[in-house]
Every structure is written in structure tokens, then in C-alpha cells.
Design a protein around this motif. Structure first.
Motif, short mmCIF file in Angstrom:
data_model
loop_
_atom_site.label_atom_id
_atom_site.label_comp_id
_atom_site.label_asym_id
_atom_site.label_seq_id
_atom_site.Cartn_x
_atom_site.Cartn_y
_atom_site.Cartn_z
N THR A 4 0.84 -1.32 -0.12
CA THR A 4 0.25 0.04 0.07
C THR A 4 0.76 1.19 0.13
N ARG A 5 1.97 1.33 0.78
CA ARG A 5 2.99 2.40 0.94
C ARG A 5 3.71 2.71 -0.54
N LEU A 6 4.03 1.57 -1.08
CA LEU A 6 4.80 1.43 -2.21
C LEU A 6 3.93 1.97 -3.31
N PHE A 7 2.87 1.97 -3.57
CA PHE A 7 1.93 2.42 -4.70
C PHE A 7 1.50 3.94 -4.23
N ASP A 8 1.58 4.24 -2.97
CA ASP A 8 0.97 5.48 -2.46
C ASP A 8 1.73 6.88 -2.98
N LEU A 9 0.99 7.71 -3.65
CA LEU A 9 1.53 8.99 -4.30
C LEU A 9 1.22 10.19 -3.45
N SER A 10 0.67 9.99 -2.21
CA SER A 10 0.31 11.05 -1.44
C SER A 10 1.48 12.30 -1.22
N GLY A 11 0.97 13.37 -1.38
CA GLY A 11 2.15 14.50 -1.34
C GLY A 11 2.94 14.60 -2.93
N ARG A 12 2.67 13.76 -3.64
CA ARG A 12 3.35 14.01 -5.08
C ARG A 12 2.55 14.87 -5.91
N VAL A 13 3.24 15.45 -6.80
CA VAL A 13 2.52 16.41 -7.57
C VAL A 13 2.80 15.79 -9.26
N ALA A 14 1.75 15.40 -9.94
CA ALA A 14 2.19 14.96 -11.33
C ALA A 14 1.67 15.63 -12.43
N VAL A 15 2.37 16.10 -13.39
CA VAL A 15 1.92 16.67 -14.56
C VAL A 15 1.71 15.65 -15.50
N VAL A 16 0.47 15.77 -16.17
CA VAL A 16 -0.19 14.74 -17.10
C VAL A 16 -0.56 15.73 -18.45
N THR A 17 0.38 15.35 -19.57
CA THR A 17 -0.10 16.09 -20.85
C THR A 17 -1.13 15.43 -21.80
N GLY A 18 -1.76 16.16 -22.55
CA GLY A 18 -2.78 15.61 -23.43
C GLY A 18 -3.93 14.94 -22.42
N ALA A 19 -4.26 15.67 -21.13
CA ALA A 19 -5.09 14.90 -20.06
C ALA A 19 -6.40 15.37 -20.17
N SER A 20 -6.80 16.16 -21.07
CA SER A 20 -8.43 16.47 -21.23
C SER A 20 -9.24 15.05 -21.62
N ARG A 21 -8.83 14.07 -21.94
CA ARG A 21 -9.67 12.99 -22.69
C ARG A 21 -8.71 11.74 -22.72
N GLY A 22 -9.19 10.61 -23.28
CA GLY A 22 -8.57 9.55 -23.60
C GLY A 22 -7.58 8.93 -22.47
N LEU A 23 -6.35 8.49 -23.29
CA LEU A 23 -5.35 7.77 -22.41
C LEU A 23 -4.76 8.75 -21.23
#
Length: 258
Positions: A4-23
Motif C-alpha cells: 500500500t505504501r509502495l503504490f501511495d502517491l500522497s504528497g506528490r505532484v504529477a503533470v499529465v499532458t494530453g490530459a483532457s480525454r482518452g489515455l
């Protein structure tokens, strides 16, 4: 450490491009569900507003960052805006891209330039800016490039030619490997996902004409679905993938193994 902790992303910031739809939106949902704060990037602000609302309904914190990544200075401006808002960047998902169908012998110069510029040059410039200003000073970061099985194999003669797209995604594969080797000693992991055929705005024309055939040529007997990118993206983004770098994972139902 627990899974659970290994997959936890709490506190992290992710930039996702092409993020309005689809993949891109599918990946954003996965990272947000596991605690990441999201900076969603796309050209059209109205499309991003819809994505932000969808994620908010799922309890995911996300903000829109409209940007034309092909424009001069766009990468630096985006990184500055995200840092001013969130203070840091920990994950970069390079999903924005373009394609153009035409026979190789008559492929237009403007089509080639558009695809190569967005899929290769703009991807590198944003990765360079995030790496230089965030990941390398932090001594940690995760880049997830969205390549394609079209960058791993030839293109079938019965479908419209996509030579620039194939070339660009092959470049993404080796940008991934080269950056992973160069930045690995400095704590930055760089991996790529190579999707097979997923219904999207980019693939509708091909799938309308060839979807049943493509599904029939796939060992799992189906096209990609609305959940099928999530696990791979979460693995590469999180500490669960902490010893994985420079890898290209085909998420294609087995299409490339036959």
C-alpha cells in the motif's frame, strides 16, 4: 514497506499532458486515486475544465494548465506555473501527441513537421525543463513517456500510412532509454508505455475501418479499455517501480508478440 505504501502517491505532484480525454485522463485518474495532486495539461481550457470536474467527482485534486506545448517557451512557462501553484513536480507523464495519415511517397512536409515537433521535440523540451528545474535538484523524479506499438514494429500495408508517427514513437522509445541511462545516477527514473489499439480521438478512423480485424489479431481478443493503462502508469510513477528504469512496456493485449 507495505505494498500500500509502495503504490501511495500522497504528497506528490504529477503533470499529465494530453490530459483532457482518452489515455491521458485515464492515467490521471489512476495517479489521482492513489493520492497525487494533478496538473492537467491540454491546449483547450474548456476541455480541461471537463476533465477537472470529472476528477473532482472522484475526489481527486486536479487543476487545469492550458498550454500549447509546441509553442516556443511553452515548456518553461508550464513548469513555472505548476511550481508556483504546487511548489514542486514529482511525476511527468508525456502523453500529448499527434498523428497524420498519408502514403510515405506523398507524405506532406507540414504533416511530418507537425508530428515530429509535438511528439519528439516538444516532449523532450518539457522533459528537459522538468528534469532541470525539479527532478535533478530534488534527486528524485519519474518520467512516463507514452510511446506506441507503432514505434516498436512496422505498419501494416492495409492501413493508412503513418510514417511520421512511427518515426516519432521510435524516437520516444530511445529518448526514454537515453535519459534513463543519463539521469539514473541522479535519482530520476524514465520509462515508457507503448499502448496498442485503444479507442480515442486519434484512432477513431482506423478503428472504424479495422477495429474488428485488429481485435481478432490480438491474443486477448479485444482492444484497450478504459482501465487498461492505469496499472502500468501507477507502477512506473510510484515507489513500487523504484528499481525499474529505461523500460518500454507494451500494453497491447499481446498484439506485438505474434
Amino acid at each position: 514497506m507495505s505494498l500500500t505504501r509502495l503504490f501511495d502517491l500522497s504528497g506528490r505532484v504529477a503533470v499529465v499532458t494530453g490530459a483532457s480525454r482518452g489515455l491521458g485522463l485515464q492515467i490521471a485518474e489512476a495517479l489521482g486515486e492513489y493520492g497525487a495532486k494533478l496538473a492537467l495539461v491540454a491546449r483547450k481550457a474548456t476541455d480541461l475544465d471537463g476533465a477537472v470536474a470529472r476528477l473532482a467527482a472522484l475526489g481527486v485534486e486536479a487543476l487545469p494548465f492550458p498550454a500549447d506545448l509546441g509553442a516556443p517557451g511553452a515548456a518553461e512557462a508550464l513548469v513555472t506555473a505548476v511550481r508556483e501553484t504546487y511548489g514542486r513536480i514529482d511525476i511527468l507523464v508525456n502523453n500529448a501527441g499527434a498523428t497524420w495519415g498519408a502514403p510515405a511517397e506523398t507524405y506532406p512536409e507540414d504533416g511530418w513537421d507537425k508530428v515530429i515537433h509535438l511528439n519528439v521535440t516538444a516532449l523532450f523540451r518539457l522533459t528537459q525543463a522538468v528534469g532541470r528545474d525539479c527532478f535533478l535538484p530534488q534527486g528524485k523524479g519519474a518520467v512516463i513517456n507514452i510511446a506506441s506499438i507503432e514505434g516498436l514494429m512496422g505498419h501494416h500495408w492495409s492501413r493508412p500510412g503513418t510514417i511520421a508517427y512511427n518515426a516519432s514513437k521510435g524516437a520516444v522509445v530511445n529518448i526514454t532509454r537515453a535519459l534513463a541511462a543519463e539521469w539514473g545516477p541522479r535519482g530520476v527514473r524514465v520509462n515508457a508505455i507503448a499502448p496498442g489499439y485503444f479507442p480515442s480521438k486519434m484512432t477513431y478512423a482506423v478503428l472504424d475501418a479495422h477495429g474488428d480485424t485488429l481485435a481478432g489479431q490480438t491474443p486477448l481478443g479485444k482492444l484497450g479499455g478504459e482501465e487498461d493503462m492505469k496499472g502500468a502508469a501507477l507502477l512506473f510513477a510510484s515507489d513500487a517501480g523504484g528499481h525499474i528504469t529505461g523500460q518500454i512496456l507494451a500494453v497491447d493485449g499481446g498484439f506485438t508478440i505474434i
